[in-house]
Write a protein that holds these residues in place. Structure first.
Motif, PDB file in Angstrom:
ATOM      1  N   VAL B   6      11.468  -4.348   4.319  1.00 41.24           N
ATOM      2  CA  VAL B   6      11.467  -3.525   5.531  1.00 41.24           C
ATOM      3  C   VAL B   6      10.271  -2.580   5.480  1.00 41.24           C
ATOM      4  N   THR B   7       9.792  -2.180   6.648  1.00 43.13           N
ATOM      5  CA  THR B   7       8.661  -1.258   6.681  1.00 43.13           C
ATOM      6  C   THR B   7       9.146   0.089   7.211  1.00 43.13           C
ATOM      7  N   LEU B   8       8.658   1.166   6.602  1.00 45.80           N
ATOM      8  CA  LEU B   8       9.073   2.511   7.015  1.00 45.80           C
ATOM      9  C   LEU B   8       7.833   3.335   7.330  1.00 45.80           C
ATOM     10  N   LYS B   9       7.610   3.592   8.591  1.00 50.22           N
ATOM     11  CA  LYS B   9       6.446   4.402   8.949  1.00 50.22           C
ATOM     12  C   LYS B   9       6.838   5.866   9.065  1.00 50.22           C
ATOM     13  N   ARG B  10       5.980   6.715   8.540  1.00 49.30           N
ATOM     14  CA  ARG B  10       6.175   8.169   8.642  1.00 49.30           C
ATOM     15  C   ARG B  10       5.627   8.614   9.991  1.00 49.30           C
ATOM     16  N   VAL B  36      11.337   9.142   9.250  1.00 49.24           N
ATOM     17  CA  VAL B  36      11.125   7.700   9.303  1.00 49.24           C
ATOM     18  C   VAL B  36      11.172   7.303  10.782  1.00 49.24           C
ATOM     19  N   ASN B  37      10.233   6.483  11.223  1.00 50.86           N
ATOM     20  CA  ASN B  37      10.260   5.976  12.590  1.00 50.86           C
ATOM     21  C   ASN B  37      11.674   5.471  12.911  1.00 50.86           C
ATOM     22  N   PRO B  38      12.294   5.945  14.012  1.00 43.76           N
ATOM     23  CA  PRO B  38      13.697   5.590  14.285  1.00 43.76           C
ATOM     24  C   PRO B  38      13.967   4.082  14.287  1.00 43.76           C
ATOM     25  N   PHE B  39      13.046   3.300  14.796  1.00 38.96           N
ATOM     26  CA  PHE B  39      13.262   1.845  14.807  1.00 38.96           C
ATOM     27  C   PHE B  39      13.243   1.268  13.389  1.00 38.96           C
ATOM     28  N   ASP B  40      12.518   1.922  12.495  1.00 39.70           N
ATOM     29  CA  ASP B  40      12.453   1.445  11.107  1.00 39.70           C
ATOM     30  C   ASP B  40      13.733   1.783  10.350  1.00 39.70           C
ATOM     31  N   GLU B  41      14.360   2.900  10.717  1.00 47.30           N
ATOM     32  CA  GLU B  41      15.659   3.245  10.139  1.00 47.30           C
ATOM     33  C   GLU B  41      16.666   2.167  10.511  1.00 47.30           C
ATOM     34  N   ALA B  63       5.679   1.235   2.833  1.00 47.50           N
ATOM     35  CA  ALA B  63       5.004   2.147   3.761  1.00 47.50           C
ATOM     36  C   ALA B  63       3.507   2.102   3.488  1.00 47.50           C
ATOM     37  N   ILE B  64       2.740   2.350   4.528  1.00 48.37           N
ATOM     38  CA  ILE B  64       1.289   2.445   4.383  1.00 48.37           C
ATOM     39  C   ILE B  64       0.896   3.836   4.860  1.00 48.37           C
ATOM     40  N   GLY B  65       0.131   4.563   4.043  1.00 50.30           N
ATOM     41  CA  GLY B  65      -0.286   5.901   4.455  1.00 50.30           C
ATOM     42  C   GLY B  65      -0.590   6.764   3.252  1.00 50.30           C
ATOM     43  N   ILE B 115      11.995  -7.153   8.152  1.00 46.48           N
ATOM     44  CA  ILE B 115      12.536  -6.457   9.323  1.00 46.48           C
ATOM     45  C   ILE B 115      11.707  -5.190   9.548  1.00 46.48           C
ATOM     46  N   MET B 116      11.220  -5.057  10.763  1.00 43.30           N
ATOM     47  CA  MET B 116      10.354  -3.920  11.111  1.00 43.30           C
ATOM     48  C   MET B 116      10.841  -3.302  12.420  1.00 43.30           C
ATOM     49  N   GLY B 117      10.372  -2.099  12.704  1.00 42.72           N
ATOM     50  CA  GLY B 117      10.674  -1.507  13.996  1.00 42.72           C
ATOM     51  C   GLY B 117       9.871  -2.214  15.070  1.00 42.72           C
ATOM     52  N   LYS B 118      10.385  -2.227  16.309  1.00 45.43           N
ATOM     53  CA  LYS B 118       9.607  -2.890  17.360  1.00 45.43           C
ATOM     54  C   LYS B 118       8.386  -2.052  17.726  1.00 45.43           C
ATOM     55  N   GLN B 119       8.511  -0.740  17.545  1.00 44.30           N
ATOM     56  CA  GLN B 119       7.352   0.087  17.860  1.00 44.30           C
ATOM     57  C   GLN B 119       7.402   1.381  17.090  1.00 44.30           C
ATOM     58  N   ALA B 120       6.233   1.900  16.767  1.00 43.78           N
ATOM     59  CA  ALA B 120       6.153   3.198  16.118  1.00 43.78           C
ATOM     60  C   ALA B 120       6.089   4.232  17.236  1.00 43.78           C
ATOM     61  N   ILE B 121       6.898   5.295  17.131  1.00 40.46           N
ATOM     62  CA  ILE B 121       6.975   6.217  18.267  1.00 40.46           C
ATOM     63  C   ILE B 121       5.803   7.194  18.317  1.00 40.46           C
ATOM     64  N   ASP B 122       4.799   7.008  17.451  1.00 42.80           N
ATOM     65  CA  ASP B 122       3.589   7.826  17.612  1.00 42.80           C
ATOM     66  C   ASP B 122       2.530   7.056  18.420  1.00 42.80           C
ATOM     67  N   ASP B 123       2.110   5.888  17.926  1.00 47.01           N
ATOM     68  CA  ASP B 123       1.091   5.150  18.687  1.00 47.01           C
ATOM     69  C   ASP B 123       1.686   4.295  19.803  1.00 47.01           C
ATOM     70  N   ASP B 124       3.013   4.088  19.771  1.00 49.81           N
ATOM     71  CA  ASP B 124       3.688   3.265  20.781  1.00 49.81           C
ATOM     72  C   ASP B 124       2.999   1.920  21.014  1.00 49.81           C
ATOM     73  N   CYS B 125       2.448   1.323  19.944  1.00 49.05           N
ATOM     74  CA  CYS B 125       1.682   0.081  20.126  1.00 49.05           C
ATOM     75  C   CYS B 125       2.544  -1.156  20.340  1.00 49.05           C
ATOM     76  N   ASN B 126       3.629  -1.261  19.564  1.00 49.09           N
ATOM     77  CA  ASN B 126       4.475  -2.447  19.657  1.00 49.09           C
ATOM     78  C   ASN B 126       3.690  -3.719  19.333  1.00 49.09           C
ATOM     79  N   GLN B 127       3.044  -3.751  18.183  1.00 45.95           N
ATOM     80  CA  GLN B 127       2.191  -4.890  17.831  1.00 45.95           C
ATOM     81  C   GLN B 127       2.369  -5.384  16.398  1.00 45.95           C
ATOM     82  N   THR B 128       2.615  -4.477  15.460  1.00 46.53           N
ATOM     83  CA  THR B 128       2.430  -4.813  14.045  1.00 46.53           C
ATOM     84  C   THR B 128       3.297  -5.988  13.576  1.00 46.53           C
ATOM     85  N   GLY B 129       4.567  -6.013  13.984  1.00 48.43           N
ATOM     86  CA  GLY B 129       5.455  -7.095  13.558  1.00 48.43           C
ATOM     87  C   GLY B 129       4.953  -8.457  14.023  1.00 48.43           C
TER      88      GLY B 129
HETATM   89  N1  AMP Z   1       1.587   2.683   8.373  1.00 43.65           N
HETATM   90  C1  AMP Z   1       2.734   1.993   8.446  1.00 43.65           C
HETATM   91  N2  AMP Z   1       3.631   2.063   7.445  1.00 43.65           N
HETATM   92  C2  AMP Z   1       4.798   1.385   7.522  1.00 43.65           C
HETATM   93  N3  AMP Z   1       5.149   0.620   8.562  1.00 43.65           N
HETATM   94  C3  AMP Z   1       4.294   0.515   9.586  1.00 43.65           C
HETATM   95  C4  AMP Z   1       3.050   1.191   9.594  1.00 43.65           C
HETATM   96  N4  AMP Z   1       2.426   0.899  10.763  1.00 43.65           N
HETATM   97  C5  AMP Z   1       3.260   0.095  11.453  1.00 43.65           C
HETATM   98  N5  AMP Z   1       4.379  -0.143  10.750  1.00 43.65           N
HETATM   99  C6  AMP Z   1       5.548  -0.954  11.162  1.00 43.65           C
HETATM  100  O1  AMP Z   1       5.243  -1.637  12.370  1.00 43.65           O
HETATM  101  C7  AMP Z   1       6.159  -1.284  13.399  1.00 43.65           C
HETATM  102  C8  AMP Z   1       5.470  -1.332  14.740  1.00 43.65           C
HETATM  103  O2  AMP Z   1       4.420  -0.390  14.787  1.00 43.65           O
HETATM  104  P1  AMP Z   1       3.363  -0.329  15.985  1.00 43.65           P
HETATM  105  O3  AMP Z   1       2.831  -1.709  16.142  1.00 43.65           O
HETATM  106  O4  AMP Z   1       2.343   0.650  15.528  1.00 43.65           O
HETATM  107  O5  AMP Z   1       4.111   0.151  17.195  1.00 43.65           O
HETATM  108  C9  AMP Z   1       6.712   0.063  12.987  1.00 43.65           C
HETATM  109  O6  AMP Z   1       8.017   0.276  13.508  1.00 43.65           O
HETATM  110  C10 AMP Z   1       6.731  -0.069  11.459  1.00 43.65           C
HETATM  111  O7  AMP Z   1       7.893  -0.755  11.046  1.00 43.65           O
END
Ligand code: AMP
Ligand code: FAD
Lengths: 316, 250
Positions: B6-10, B36-41, B63-65, B115-129
């Motif tokens: 699982v991925t946990l973004k701060r 932790v990003n709510p979707f990642d929880e 986590a990456i950061g 398993i990842m969140g659908k989107q990070a609530i800071d950049d709101d990108c919805n792409q990484t997964g």
């Molecule tokens: N720096 C990061 N560290 C951990 N997980 C990340 C990071 N960046 C993106 N993710 C994962 O990718 C998901 C979608 O992020 P995003 O595409 O930025 O909206 C997040 O919910 C995280 O699970």
């Protein structure tokens, strides 16, 4: 000048209303040509609808059995192959369809994606919302790479109709994976207008208290020809289905008239209605944050106000 | 037995209102509560439930950061993850780069499910997964509201605009979470103590030897257009009057 490819969303029967909005976004980039790709099976009728959007140069039909249902893993390699035929921009809608598919294409092409374009500053510079709409970020896509992006539908007017662009059946050479299978889609049957394109939307929140009580909002909506939406709390509580959620993680909408009934106005909800024409808020708490953004505010109990409103509208 | 990554973004806690810095150079995040990003929880909670049902045996959180991300990994360990990996990166990591990094971790860890969140609530990108699934050449099931495993496949119900869609994907696969997948558990005090002794491995992004990937340049930040506060009406008749005046209802 730019050569733009727009990927069209459809449900197998008709074109999604967002396509004409994505075309608007594409035209704002300054298009030398703007083609629309329709991936489906027997999709001629949909292709004709796409071809009627003003500004469209050609409609490219990728008709094949594997495209009968949208699976991002299956569609992305086709789109990536097509995009490499000289396009400078590849645009999709910022709907669940586009959000699922476009990053997959971007990754195949090895480029970053610009999500949710709300305005175009130049062919490579775009504005997009971040932090649930608490800020607007201007980003610049790298030079010498194709731009892959989604357009935030509520930010763009639908391009007009009435043209008749050429339709071309095309085949692309792409290996399609067999690891994903589409099984079923459950939609809540409704005769009401579509939430994303309706002119009037009536939304209810947790305060409605039950699925039964939502019927009040359905009658009100039917009187106005409106769509019905909801806050996350109302969806989570099971009063309505998930496709009705408005907000950061639901649908972003821009109706001319929006009713927020028994909705507190959390930032995640507000981000979904920022572009609405007129917001009417009905809430019993005069301090509710929804009143900070509402154009017309009425403080009181929705259980007496909604029937009264219905009666007042019936009277005319 | 299955292994889950699982991925946990701060990110800035979802309850905190973040503002643009006055000079438009970024967001004023100093001193704000981070979580932790709510979707990642939700992603981690789903992994825990699969393990509790005997459908998975190991959960590794990534986590990456910066170093400060250890806090969020410790939270994940306290919730119940078995191990954590921090990939240290000092500058911003955009989705395409994050996906490239996660691919390396996936190659090493060989999870059956990410398993990842659908989107990070800071950049709101919805792409990484989706990008990780692509680079990994594996299926994706985004916006999940229900996950059922059956041997080498996962049946995932997805929250799509039209309703609920179900797809079947072969494992390994990437699943991204929507809000209604589950409700994350609260962490109990003893679990925080226990988490301190769980392994947390750190590696520098440079050690992965990844080529640079193209990225978006952030040109400037601005506050959103504000809606003006409107008017208060006394009763329904006044409301209907206003709406008729504006030609919004008949
Ligand atoms: N720096 C990061 N560290 C951990 N997980 C990340 C990071 N960046 C993106 N993710 C994962 O990718 C998901 C979608 O992020 P995003 O595409 O930025 O909206 C997040 O919910 C995280 O699970
Ligand atoms: C990551 C994340 C994403 C989210 N995404 C979304 C999203 O997309 N959309 C969304 O809506 N939310 C979203 N939320 C949830 C959001 O934070 C709020 O919890 C939610 O919007 C609250 O819903 P509500 O206004 O219906 O409920 P509440 O906040 O409980 O408000 C109910 C309101 O009804 C009023 N009320 C009560 N009784 C009456 C009555 N009889 N008459 C009139 N008024 C009455 C109360 O005064 C109150 O203001 C998200 C949250 C997170 C963490």
């Amino acid at each position: 000048m730019s050569r733009i490819l727009v990927v069209a969303e459809h449900d197998g029967v008709s074109l999604h209303s967002g396509a004409a909005r994505v075309v608007s976004c594409g035209l704002a980039i300054g298009a030398e040509s703007l083609d629309v790709a329709v991936m489906g099976q027997d999709c001629n009728a949909i292709a004709r609808q796409a071809g009627s959007i003003a500004g469209v140069s050609r409609v490219l039909c990728l008709d094949r059995e594997e495209n009968a249902r949208p699976l991002a893993a299956v569609q992305a390699p086709q789109l990536a192959a097509l995009a490499q035929q000289g396009y400078s921009h590849l645009l999709g809608p910022s709907t669940t369809f586009g959000k699922d598919l476009m990053p997959r294409v971007a990754a195949l092409l090895g480029v970053p994606q610009v999500s949710d374009i709300m305005s175009v500053e130049s062919g490579r510079r775009f504005k997009r919302p971040i932090y649930a709409g608490n800020a607007v970020l201007t980003v610049e896509a790298p030079a010498d790479h194709i731009v892959v992006a989604t357009a935030r539908l509520a930010s763009w007017p639908a391009a007009s109709e009435g043209s008749e662009a050429a339709i071309e059946a095309i085949a692309v050479d792409a290996e399609l994976p067999a690891h994903s299978r589409w099984l079923e889609l459950k939609t809540a049957e409704t005769e009401r207008p579509d939430l994303q394109s309706a002119g009037v939307v009536v939304s209810g929140g947790r305060a409605l208290g039950s699925a039964d009580n939502f019927s009040m909002l359905y009658s009100l909506a039917d009187r106005m020809g409106a769509a019905v939406g909801a806050s996350r709390a109302a969806v989570d509580a099971g009063y309505v289905s998930n496709d009705m959620q408005v907000g950061q993680t639901g649908k972003i909408i821009a109706p001319e008239l929006y009713f927020a009934i028994g909705i507190s106005g959390a930032i995640q909800h507000l981000t979904g209605i920022k572009d609405a024409g007129v917001i009417v808020a009905i809430n019993k708490d005069p301090e509710a944050p929804i009143f900070e953004v509402a154009d017309i505010s009425l403080v009181g109990d929705l259980f007496s106000i909604v029937p009264e409103l219905q009666a007042a509208l019936e009277d005319s | 037995m299955r292994k889950i990554m699982v991925t946990l973004k701060r990110v800035v806690d979802y309850n905190v209102r973040v503002r643009v810095k006055p000079d438009g150079s970024g967001m004023a995040t100093e001193g704000l509560k981070m979580s932790v990003n709510p979707f990642d929880e939700i992603a981690l909670e789903e992994a825990l439930r699969l393990r509790e049902r005997g459908e998975a045996s190991e959960i590794v959180a990534v986590a990456i950061g910066g170093d400060e991300c250890q806090q969020q990994l410790r939270t994940g360990l306290a919730m119940g993850a078995d191990r954590a990996v921090l990939v240290k990166a000092d500058s911003e990591v955009q989705p395409l780069a994050a996906a490239g990094i996660l691919l390396e971790i996936a190659k090493k860890e060989k999870p059956d499910i990410v398993i990842m969140g659908k989107q990070a609530i800071d950049d709101d990108c919805n792409q990484t997964g989706q990008m990780l699934a692509t680079l990994w050449d594996r299926p994706q099931a985004t916006f999940a509201s229900e996950v059922r495993l059956d041997g080498g496949t996962a049946r995932v119900t997805r929250e799509v605009d039209a309703g609920l869609e179900t797809i079947e994907v072969e494992l390994p696969a990437v699943i991204t979470t929507d809000l209604r997948l589950n409700e994350p558990r609260y962490i109990k005090l003893p679990d925080i103590m226990k988490a301190r002794s769980k392994p947390l491995e750190t590696l520098a992004v440079g050690e992965l030897g990844l080529p640079a990937v193209p990225s978006l340049k952030s040109v400037g930040y601005e506050p959103p257009a504000q809606r003006e506060k409107g008017e208060l009406v006394e009763n329904v008749a006044a409301l209907v009057g206003k709406l008729r005046e504006r030609g919004l209802v008949t």
